[in-house]
Design a protein around this motif. Structure first.
Motif, short mmCIF file in Angstrom:
data_model
loop_
_atom_site.label_atom_id
_atom_site.label_comp_id
_atom_site.label_asym_id
_atom_site.label_seq_id
_atom_site.Cartn_x
_atom_site.Cartn_y
_atom_site.Cartn_z
N LEU A 58 27.99 7.79 -47.67
CA LEU A 58 28.03 7.30 -49.04
C LEU A 58 28.32 8.44 -50.01
N ARG A 59 28.94 8.08 -51.12
CA ARG A 59 29.11 9.03 -52.22
C ARG A 59 27.77 9.17 -52.94
N SER A 60 27.65 10.14 -53.81
CA SER A 60 26.37 10.47 -54.45
C SER A 60 25.67 9.29 -55.12
N SER A 61 26.37 8.58 -55.97
CA SER A 61 25.73 7.47 -56.68
C SER A 61 25.35 6.33 -55.73
N GLU A 62 26.17 6.11 -54.71
CA GLU A 62 25.85 5.09 -53.70
C GLU A 62 24.62 5.52 -52.90
N LEU A 63 24.55 6.81 -52.56
CA LEU A 63 23.40 7.34 -51.84
C LEU A 63 22.13 7.15 -52.65
N TRP A 64 22.18 7.49 -53.92
CA TRP A 64 21.00 7.38 -54.77
C TRP A 64 20.55 5.93 -54.90
N ALA A 65 21.48 4.99 -54.94
CA ALA A 65 21.14 3.57 -55.07
C ALA A 65 20.70 2.94 -53.75
N ASP A 66 21.07 3.55 -52.63
CA ASP A 66 20.80 2.98 -51.32
C ASP A 66 19.30 2.85 -51.04
N THR A 67 18.91 1.69 -50.49
CA THR A 67 17.52 1.48 -50.05
C THR A 67 17.47 1.01 -48.60
N ARG A 68 18.61 0.78 -48.00
CA ARG A 68 18.66 0.31 -46.62
C ARG A 68 18.48 1.45 -45.61
N PHE A 69 19.14 2.58 -45.87
CA PHE A 69 19.14 3.69 -44.92
C PHE A 69 18.39 4.92 -45.41
N THR A 70 18.08 4.96 -46.71
CA THR A 70 17.40 6.11 -47.30
C THR A 70 16.29 5.67 -48.24
#
Length: 162
Positions: A58-70
């Motif tokens: 994921l890109r940075s903003s997607e990573l920060w929004a992610d709750t499934r894997f992180t």
């Protein structure tokens, strides 16, 4: 710091910064791996994969929004992902790997190769002065090569760096 940094094979330290080699880029799909370089995210994810984690691409903003894997965490542990930026926004944030003792392993254009900086070094640079936050990748064996995530924890939360 030694446990994560000391266990990385030498080839990790030779990876050049190439901004166009980001997660989802067509050139990365055509030629995966670090041999042709990486951006900060691709490099950080490769480090985590080396230690048995499975970070999402994921890109940075997607990573920060992610709750499934992180998961967002208030206290960093070795192999957590650290996001820093010029502003309190994950869009375009720089990503590195927490290695303990207030230090982050990262790949940035300024250095051109992987480097380990103390958080104070990020605070000195306007483009990295704000700690957006810390994310922990779920699953995998994690940790320091021995199946644990232990090691020196830092008190990092959503705040300015330094």
């Amino acid at each position: 710091m030694g446990s994560v940094v000391g266990q990385l094979p030498g080839g990790f330290w030779d990876v050049p910064y190439v901004g166009s080699r980001y997660p989802g880029a067509s050139e990365v799909a055509a030629s995966p791996g670090l041999e042709r370089g990486a951006n900060c995210q691709s490099f950080a994810y490769a480090v985590l994969r080396y230690f048995g984690l499975a970070p999402p691409e994921l890109r940075s903003s997607e990573l920060w929004a992610d709750t499934r894997f992180t998961t967002r965490v208030p206290v960093a542990q070795p192999l957590d992902l650290v996001l820093v930026n010029a502003v309190d926004d994950a869009y375009g944030a720089h990503v590195g790997v927490w290695v303990g003792e207030e230090r982050v392993l990262h790949l940035c254009a300024e250095v051109g190769r992987p480097a380990v900086w103390e958080m104070a070094e990020f605070a000195k640079r306007p483009r990295y002065r704000v700690l957006v936050g810390v994310k922990r990748v779920a699953g995998g064996r994690g940790g320091t090569g021995d199946g644990t995530r232990g090691g020196g924890c830092g008190q990092m939360g959503r705040r300015g760096v330094g």
